[in-house]
Design an enzyme around this catalytic site. Structure first.
Site, PDB file in Angstrom:
ATOM      1  N   PRO A 164     -36.372 -72.194 -15.514  1.00 59.58           N
ATOM      2  CA  PRO A 164     -37.026 -72.550 -15.926  1.00 59.58           C
ATOM      3  C   PRO A 164     -37.011 -74.488 -17.133  1.00 59.58           C
ATOM      4  CG  PRO A 164     -37.825 -70.237 -16.913  1.00 59.58           C
ATOM      5  CD  PRO A 164     -36.393 -71.000 -15.780  1.00 59.58           C
ATOM      6  N   GLU A 165     -37.302 -74.864 -16.777  1.00 62.50           N
ATOM      7  CA  GLU A 165     -36.751 -75.240 -18.037  1.00 62.50           C
ATOM      8  C   GLU A 165     -37.796 -76.194 -19.485  1.00 62.50           C
ATOM      9  OE1 GLU A 165     -34.820 -79.619 -16.232  1.00 62.50           O
ATOM     10  OE2 GLU A 165     -34.546 -78.407 -15.388  1.00 62.50           O
ATOM     11  N   LYS A 169     -36.285 -72.980 -24.632  1.00 65.48           N
ATOM     12  CA  LYS A 169     -37.196 -72.261 -23.273  1.00 65.48           C
ATOM     13  C   LYS A 169     -37.125 -70.163 -24.267  1.00 65.48           C
ATOM     14  CE  LYS A 169     -33.571 -74.748 -21.014  1.00 65.48           C
ATOM     15  NZ  LYS A 169     -32.444 -75.038 -19.943  1.00 65.48           N
ATOM     16  N   ARG A 175     -23.343 -76.824 -12.942  1.00 67.33           N
ATOM     17  CA  ARG A 175     -24.761 -76.594 -12.189  1.00 67.33           C
ATOM     18  C   ARG A 175     -24.927 -78.426 -11.705  1.00 67.33           C
ATOM     19  NH1 ARG A 175     -29.061 -75.090 -15.315  1.00 67.33           N
ATOM     20  NH2 ARG A 175     -29.597 -74.571 -13.740  1.00 67.33           N
TER      21      ARG A 175
END
Ligand SMILES: [Zn+2]
Length: 278
Positions: free
Chosen positions: A2-3, A53, A262
């Site tokens: 999650p960002e 985060k 990524r």
């Protein structure tokens, strides 16, 4: 992972059930944290903050529950005495008289004093929060052009939590596409106009994603696509996950590349610029 926007939304959810409420029951699943159960029981939560985060649940006795969800951690909030139907490991349970906030599967959890928060290695290493309401385009330009960051490729910088905390993989693709900049370009190659465009898009796309629960496409376009019957996953992004589909700006096919191990999505035509000329 999650960002920033997703972490902040989770923090808002936890804050809604905990803030200003007495925490009448506390269970901490990791053995080294057991000793804090008593010290947190009966206290009130004053705020649920995020730094990138990481989530910081602050108690009125000066203690802070630090949690970083990494890939697997997940918060649930429930009306008592309900519990989620999950096979995950329960790591934190904070119960008020009416609700429960429950953290499952995370392993990066600590209870810190104010001093401990100030000297925490992760919190000290990360840059300003991308969703911090006081963060300005000028400050982002200052960071982009600083000695530490100006010679890094944008595609790598936009995953680095030391540059801006809360930044992440889908935001990276969406911000660089909106700023019309090539991921291989370095801040030192960008002219004033390109730097400002990048800084402004960085703020507006991450804030929009928080406001809209993860939709980075401009509201009007998202609405039109939704009306055409596209699913949330299809309409939410301008470029991320759209490999082989037409660029919304120029109709060239969107490409996928790996950068910083990524997936990065880009339009080779719109993002041909290294920022010198445009
Ligand atoms: Zn394009």
């Amino acid at each position: 992972m999650p960002e920033g926007p997703e972490i902040r939304l989770a923090a808002d959810k936890v804050a809604r059930v905990l803030v200003d409420q007495p925490v009448v029951e506390v269970a901490l699943g990791l053995a080294p944290l057991k000793r804090f159960e008593k010290r947190l029981t009966g206290r009130r939560v004053t705020a649920v903050d995020t730094r990138g985060k990481a989530m910081l649940t602050r108690f009125d006795n000066g203690l802070t529950l630090y949690s970083h969800n990494q890939l697997y951690g997940r918060w649930f909030t429930m009306r008592r005495p309900k519990l989620p139907d999950t096979g995950r490991q329960l790591r934190v349970a904070l119960h008020t008289p009416s609700h429960s906030a429950l953290l499952y599967s995370a392993s990066d959890i600590e209870v810190l004093s104010e001093h401990g928060v100030r000297r925490h290695p992760f919190l000290n290493r990360i840059g300003p929060d991308i969703l911090d309401a006081t963060l300005t385009a000028d400050e982002i330009i200052e960071r982009l052009t600083s000695r530490s960051f100006r010679n890094r490729a944008l595609g790598s910088l936009y995953l680095d939590q030391a540059f801006l905390a809360g930044n992440g993989n889908y935001l990276r693709s969406e911000i660089l596409w909106a700023a019309r900049l090539n991921p291989s370009a370095k801040p030192t190659q960008l002219n004033e106009t390109a730097l400002r465009r990048l800084a402004k898009q960085t703020l507006s796309i991450s804030r929009r994603s928080y406001r809209t629960r993860g939709v980075t496409a401009p509201p009007k376009q998202a609405k039109e696509r939704k009306a055409l019957g596209m699913s949330y996953e299809q309409y939410r992004f301008q470029v991320y996950g759209r490999e082989g589909l037409d660029c919304y700006e120029c109709a060239a096919p969107i490409e996928r590349r790996t950068m910083g191990s990524r997936n990065l999505f880009l339009c080779r035509v719109c993002q041909a610029s290294s920022g010198r000329t445009r």
